[in-house]
Motif scaffolding. Structure first.
Motif, PDB file in Angstrom:
ATOM      1  N   LEU A  69       0.716  -1.342   0.199  1.00 29.10           N
ATOM      2  CA  LEU A  69      -0.050  -0.147  -0.152  1.00 29.10           C
ATOM      3  C   LEU A  69       0.849   1.175   0.009  1.00 29.10           C
ATOM      4  O   LEU A  69       1.975   1.344   0.688  1.00 29.10           O
ATOM      5  N   ALA A  70       0.465   2.038  -0.571  1.00 26.56           N
ATOM      6  CA  ALA A  70       1.341   3.518  -0.890  1.00 26.56           C
ATOM      7  C   ALA A  70       0.366   4.512   0.086  1.00 26.56           C
ATOM      8  O   ALA A  70      -0.630   4.725  -0.034  1.00 26.56           O
ATOM      9  N   PHE A  71       1.124   4.888   1.183  1.00 22.43           N
ATOM     10  CA  PHE A  71       0.443   5.754   1.990  1.00 22.43           C
ATOM     11  C   PHE A  71       0.417   7.268   1.688  1.00 22.43           C
ATOM     12  O   PHE A  71      -0.133   8.000   1.992  1.00 22.43           O
ATOM     13  N   ALA A  72       1.534   7.512   0.916  1.00 18.81           N
ATOM     14  CA  ALA A  72       1.821   8.891   0.545  1.00 18.81           C
ATOM     15  C   ALA A  72       2.470   8.963  -0.726  1.00 18.81           C
ATOM     16  O   ALA A  72       2.965   7.836  -1.154  1.00 18.81           O
ATOM     17  N   LYS A  73       2.878   9.930  -1.101  1.00 15.28           N
ATOM     18  CA  LYS A  73       3.592  10.311  -2.360  1.00 15.28           C
ATOM     19  C   LYS A  73       5.185   9.655  -2.238  1.00 15.28           C
ATOM     20  O   LYS A  73       5.656   9.823  -1.186  1.00 15.28           O
ATOM     21  N   ASP A  74       5.639   8.603  -2.745  1.00  9.68           N
ATOM     22  CA  ASP A  74       6.713   7.865  -2.625  1.00  9.68           C
ATOM     23  C   ASP A  74       6.863   7.370  -1.399  1.00  9.68           C
ATOM     24  O   ASP A  74       8.210   7.212  -0.644  1.00  9.68           O
ATOM     25  N   PHE A  75       6.042   6.909  -0.595  1.00 14.89           N
ATOM     26  CA  PHE A  75       5.980   6.367   0.612  1.00 14.89           C
ATOM     27  C   PHE A  75       5.128   4.787   0.639  1.00 14.89           C
ATOM     28  O   PHE A  75       4.226   4.746   0.881  1.00 14.89           O
ATOM     29  N   GLN A  76       6.077   3.885   0.550  1.00 16.32           N
ATOM     30  CA  GLN A  76       5.692   2.616   0.260  1.00 16.32           C
ATOM     31  C   GLN A  76       6.511   1.517   0.901  1.00 16.32           C
ATOM     32  O   GLN A  76       7.770   1.578   0.597  1.00 16.32           O
ATOM     33  N   LEU A  77       5.851   0.411   1.604  1.00 14.15           N
ATOM     34  CA  LEU A  77       7.036  -0.436   1.844  1.00 14.15           C
ATOM     35  C   LEU A  77       7.691  -1.423   1.000  1.00 14.15           C
ATOM     36  O   LEU A  77       8.661  -1.564   0.783  1.00 14.15           O
ATOM     37  N   TRP A  78       6.700  -1.688   0.132  1.00 15.52           N
ATOM     38  CA  TRP A  78       7.268  -2.777  -1.020  1.00 15.52           C
ATOM     39  C   TRP A  78       6.506  -2.553  -2.368  1.00 15.52           C
ATOM     40  O   TRP A  78       5.438  -3.010  -2.551  1.00 15.52           O
ATOM     41  N   ASP A  79       7.420  -1.778  -3.458  1.00 16.80           N
ATOM     42  CA  ASP A  79       6.443  -1.638  -4.452  1.00 16.80           C
ATOM     43  C   ASP A  79       6.731  -2.582  -5.515  1.00 16.80           C
ATOM     44  O   ASP A  79       7.423  -2.479  -6.487  1.00 16.80           O
ATOM     45  N   LEU A  80       5.943  -3.975  -5.306  1.00 15.11           N
ATOM     46  CA  LEU A  80       6.136  -5.023  -6.294  1.00 15.11           C
ATOM     47  C   LEU A  80       5.313  -4.988  -7.412  1.00 15.11           C
ATOM     48  O   LEU A  80       4.246  -4.301  -7.678  1.00 15.11           O
ATOM     49  N   ASN A  81       5.995  -5.460  -8.629  1.00 14.96           N
ATOM     50  CA  ASN A  81       5.343  -5.216  -9.850  1.00 14.96           C
ATOM     51  C   ASN A  81       3.941  -6.038  -9.968  1.00 14.96           C
ATOM     52  O   ASN A  81       3.327  -5.933 -10.942  1.00 14.96           O
ATOM     53  N   ILE A  82       3.662  -7.118  -8.990  1.00 19.79           N
ATOM     54  CA  ILE A  82       2.391  -7.685  -9.181  1.00 19.79           C
ATOM     55  C   ILE A  82       1.642  -7.369  -7.921  1.00 19.79           C
ATOM     56  O   ILE A  82       0.926  -8.079  -7.161  1.00 19.79           O
ATOM     57  N   GLY A  83       1.666  -5.975  -7.292  1.00 23.09           N
ATOM     58  CA  GLY A  83       0.870  -5.441  -6.321  1.00 23.09           C
ATOM     59  C   GLY A  83      -0.636  -6.217  -6.291  1.00 23.09           C
ATOM     60  O   GLY A  83      -0.838  -6.361  -5.134  1.00 23.09           O
ATOM     61  N   VAL A  84      -1.365  -5.748  -7.170  1.00 24.60           N
ATOM     62  CA  VAL A  84      -2.749  -6.172  -7.096  1.00 24.60           C
ATOM     63  C   VAL A  84      -2.896  -7.677  -6.864  1.00 24.60           C
ATOM     64  O   VAL A  84      -3.625  -8.103  -6.019  1.00 24.60           O
ATOM     65  N   LEU A  85      -2.115  -8.357  -7.530  1.00 21.33           N
ATOM     66  CA  LEU A  85      -2.158  -9.794  -7.751  1.00 21.33           C
ATOM     67  C   LEU A  85      -1.896 -10.261  -6.137  1.00 21.33           C
ATOM     68  O   LEU A  85      -2.503 -11.222  -5.571  1.00 21.33           O
ATOM     69  N   TYR A  86      -0.844  -9.754  -5.560  1.00 19.57           N
ATOM     70  CA  TYR A  86      -0.319 -10.144  -4.155  1.00 19.57           C
ATOM     71  C   TYR A  86      -1.279  -9.933  -3.255  1.00 19.57           C
ATOM     72  O   TYR A  86      -1.604 -10.672  -2.322  1.00 19.57           O
ATOM     73  N   ILE A  87      -1.884  -8.500  -3.318  1.00 20.05           N
ATOM     74  CA  ILE A  87      -3.206  -8.226  -2.439  1.00 20.05           C
ATOM     75  C   ILE A  87      -4.199  -9.543  -2.433  1.00 20.05           C
ATOM     76  O   ILE A  87      -4.775  -9.846  -1.707  1.00 20.05           O
ATOM     77  N   SER A  88      -4.815  -9.766  -3.708  1.00 21.03           N
ATOM     78  CA  SER A  88      -5.857 -10.644  -3.687  1.00 21.03           C
ATOM     79  C   SER A  88      -5.603 -12.272  -3.238  1.00 21.03           C
ATOM     80  O   SER A  88      -6.303 -12.991  -2.764  1.00 21.03           O
ATOM     81  N   ALA A  89      -4.046 -12.496  -3.701  1.00 24.71           N
ATOM     82  CA  ALA A  89      -3.706 -13.751  -3.055  1.00 24.71           C
ATOM     83  C   ALA A  89      -3.681 -13.905  -1.518  1.00 24.71           C
ATOM     84  O   ALA A  89      -4.119 -14.679  -1.217  1.00 24.71           O
ATOM     85  N   VAL A  90      -3.052 -12.753  -0.968  1.00 21.95           N
ATOM     86  CA  VAL A  90      -2.723 -12.965   0.418  1.00 21.95           C
ATOM     87  C   VAL A  90      -4.003 -12.675   1.203  1.00 21.95           C
ATOM     88  O   VAL A  90      -4.211 -13.363   2.221  1.00 21.95           O
ATOM     89  N   SER A  91      -4.923 -11.823   0.758  1.00 23.41           N
ATOM     90  CA  SER A  91      -6.116 -11.631   1.648  1.00 23.41           C
ATOM     91  C   SER A  91      -7.207 -12.888   1.451  1.00 23.41           C
ATOM     92  O   SER A  91      -8.019 -13.144   2.780  1.00 23.41           O
ATOM     93  N   SER A  92      -6.866 -13.668   0.593  1.00 25.75           N
ATOM     94  CA  SER A  92      -7.467 -15.112   0.579  1.00 25.75           C
ATOM     95  C   SER A  92      -7.056 -16.062   1.791  1.00 25.75           C
ATOM     96  O   SER A  92      -7.792 -17.021   1.944  1.00 25.75           O
ATOM     97  N   ILE A  93      -6.115 -15.739   2.428  1.00 24.46           N
ATOM     98  CA  ILE A  93      -5.491 -16.590   3.300  1.00 24.46           C
ATOM     99  C   ILE A  93      -6.232 -16.359   4.754  1.00 24.46           C
ATOM    100  O   ILE A  93      -6.419 -17.293   5.702  1.00 24.46           O
ATOM    101  N   SER A  94      -6.873 -15.318   4.633  1.00 24.01           N
ATOM    102  CA  SER A  94      -7.396 -14.761   5.942  1.00 24.01           C
ATOM    103  C   SER A  94      -8.749 -15.740   6.447  1.00 24.01           C
ATOM    104  O   SER A  94      -8.825 -16.245   7.406  1.00 24.01           O
ATOM    105  N   VAL A  95      -9.139 -16.403   5.182  1.00 22.13           N
ATOM    106  CA  VAL A  95     -10.057 -17.612   5.633  1.00 22.13           C
ATOM    107  C   VAL A  95      -9.428 -18.651   6.520  1.00 22.13           C
ATOM    108  O   VAL A  95     -10.516 -19.265   7.250  1.00 22.13           O
ATOM    109  N   ILE A  96      -8.158 -18.867   6.119  1.00 22.56           N
ATOM    110  CA  ILE A  96      -7.694 -20.024   6.967  1.00 22.56           C
ATOM    111  C   ILE A  96      -7.538 -19.867   8.409  1.00 22.56           C
ATOM    112  O   ILE A  96      -7.954 -20.648   9.113  1.00 22.56           O
ATOM    113  N   SER A  97      -7.342 -18.663   8.997  1.00 26.54           N
ATOM    114  CA  SER A  97      -7.247 -18.173  10.307  1.00 26.54           C
ATOM    115  C   SER A  97      -8.673 -18.523  10.953  1.00 26.54           C
ATOM    116  O   SER A  97      -8.886 -18.942  12.010  1.00 26.54           O
TER     117      SER A  97
END
Lengths: 358, 159
Positions: free
Chosen positions: A116-144
């Motif tokens: 996530l980009a919190f401000a201009k040029d302020f982002q922990l990890w600007d990976l090239n598949i950001g959106v895919l990463y988000i939808s992939a990781v968020s589906s793990i929450s069902v496991i918990s």
């Protein structure tokens, strides 16, 4: 000028001078981790009091008004209470899974903060598949949730977990398709590219009606994914006592509670990034003076403003609509949201190919 | 035809949800609509709704006269035996005729559910629901009350 990216750059420079490149990276990771934990703790406090106040005002009540000015320290006092309470593990429970589940919920929420980009040029990890990463990781929450429900050795917990599984797996589809609409328009999965593409206008306005439909479907789907009313079948106080966290108490319960609010913040931040331009200020065409004033507002304020506007929208849903039944919920997804979002994706693709968007 | 109904369904759903959100949005922005009473703090200025039902009382006028004929309609109407009416016979001094009258109107507040059926059953409007609600006492026997005041009698003309 003061900005979050300036502070980050200065810290980076200073650490590199002091301890060398390798240790600087290690220390920066530690700082980022502490910052994330701090953000979550603050978010938990702020969102809980916000939720209670919003719900009270929508139900013509006063809400918490005893602790601190206008009851603003209520959530702080609640946290203190939860900290000193005993974290019980039921006798018949699967000890390992039971104790690990809240941490899985928390870790998923933390992982989702990375792109996530919190401000201009302020982002922990600007990976090239950001959106895919988000939808992939968020589906793990069902496991918990499944872990917590299964390990509790309680029929209410198990029922809640099963409902939650069915719900999250279904709504992941339409959330993904709604996100895809923006990916098609931008032509990139990288979060910073998506934000940059909205420099001359947010996708919600540039993408015509299909973008608005995608936005509405996204909001509905993420409300379901975060297990909030009107889709809170996993908890359903009136039917399942508290669903998957019936057996949890003390800090372990607080972690689930915190993870819920962290997830709400994250999905709203993603919605703000994809549809409302993230930290990008609000610009109207060639109005230079107006755009200048908008640029003067710091980008972090823009980001948090948009995110909290969406959070308020989701709270508004929660305190207005009654809970759906499980069959109604699945009907809504498979008979309405999914066909509409598929058709909508075709429309968006047509718009992107023909270049009809602004 | 199917598609028309499908779209109508969606339109109707969106419309009705928007109506609900408009209502809660109105309440969210209009704090003067808040109905919460901060009870112990505003005990002196507390305003209760007209329909609030606290306990059954008998209406007495300034001459210590009530309208209860002792017909026991309220006792029969009560679903959980809250009311017990003990009657007596008054002897008219002039004609010597005996007339049924009320001796004691026993009211068990601890059994009462404030259903208002007794008030509706009363043919002469002798009892009503009062707005008092601070009923806590240390002994249950204090909740058994006599509603007709000592020395009170039926108002002339009430049959």
């Amino acid at each position: 000028m003061w900005s979050l990216s300036n502070i980050a750059a200065n810290i980076d420079l200073w650490l590199n001078e002091q301890v060398g490149a390798t240790w600087a990276v290690v220390l920066e990771m530690v700082i980022a981790g502490v910052a994330v934990i701090g953000l979550f703790a603050t978010l938990g406090l702020v969102l809980v009091i916000m939720e209670r106040k919003v719900s009270a005002w929508m139900q013509i009540r006063l809400g918490p008004n005893r602790v601190g000015p206008k009851g603003m320290f209520q959530s702080l006092a609640d946290t203190l209470k939860l900290l000193v309470k005993e974290g019980m593990t039921p006798g018949g429970a699967d000890k390992l899974l039971f104790n690990v589940a809240p941490f899985v919920a928390m870790i998923v929420a933390m992982l989702l903060l990375a792109p996530l980009a919190f401000a201009k040029d302020f982002q922990l990890w600007d990976l090239n598949i950001g959106v895919l990463y988000i939808s992939a990781v968020s589906s793990i929450s069902v496991i918990s949730i499944l872990m917590a429900g299964w390990a509790s050795n309680n029929k209410y917990s198990l029922l809640g977990a099963m409902r939650s599984g069915a719900q999250i797996v279904s709504y992941e589809l339409s959330a993904g398709l709604a996100v895809l609409a923006i990916v098609v328009l931008t032509g990139s999965l990288r979060i910073s590219d998506i934000i940059q593409a909205q420099e001359n206008g947010w996708w919600l306005f540039k993408g015509h009606i299909p973008a608005i439909i995608a936005f509405i479907i996204f909001i509905i789907a993420v409300t379901a994914e975060t297990n909030r009313a009107p889709f809170d079948m996993a908890e359903a106080e009136s039917e399942l006592t508290a669903g998957f966290h019936t057996e949890y108490s003390g800090m372990k319960f607080a972690l689930f509670f915190l993870a819920e609010y962290a997830n709400v913040f994250i999905v709203c931040a993603i919605g703000a990034t994809l549809f409302l331009g993230g930290w990008m200020p609000f610009h109207i065409g060639n109005w230079t003076a107006f755009n200048g004033v908008m640029d003067w507002i710091p980008s972090s304020i823009w980001f948090f403003g948009k995110t909290f506007a969406l959070i308020f929208l989701i709270m508004w849903f929660r305190w207005t609509f009654p809970r759906l039944r499980i069959d109604q919920l699945l009907n809504l997804e498979w008979k309405y949201l999914l066909p509409i979002s598929m058709f909508n994706l075709l429309l968006v693709t047509l718009i992107a190919i023909m270049g009809w968007h602004f | 035809m199917f598609l028309k109904k499908y779209i109508q369904d969606i339109w109707g759903a969106v419309k009705s949800l928007a109506t609900g959100m408009k209502r809660t949005g109105y309440y969210f922005t209009h704090h003067k609509e808040i109905i919460t009473q901060q009870y112990p703090d505003n005990r002196d200025t507390l305003v209760l709704p007209e329909r609030f039902k606290g306990e059954v009382v008998m209406i007495h006028d300034e001459n210590n006269e009530h309208a209860c004929t002792g017909c026991t309609a309220c006792e029969l109407a009560c679903p959980n035996a809250t009311i017990k009416i003990i009657t007596k016979f008054d002897v008219d001094a002039e004609t010597g005729k005996k007339k049924k009258a009320i001796d004691t109107f026993v009211y068990h507040l601890e059994l009462c559910t404030m259903c208002n059926l007794c008030v509706e059953a009363c043919p002469t409007g002798a009892i009503k629901m009062a707005q008092t609600f601070e009923h806590s006492v240390f002994d249950r026997s204090q909740l058994t009350k006599t509603l007709n005041k000592p020395g009170s009698k039926i108002r002339a003309g009430v049959e």
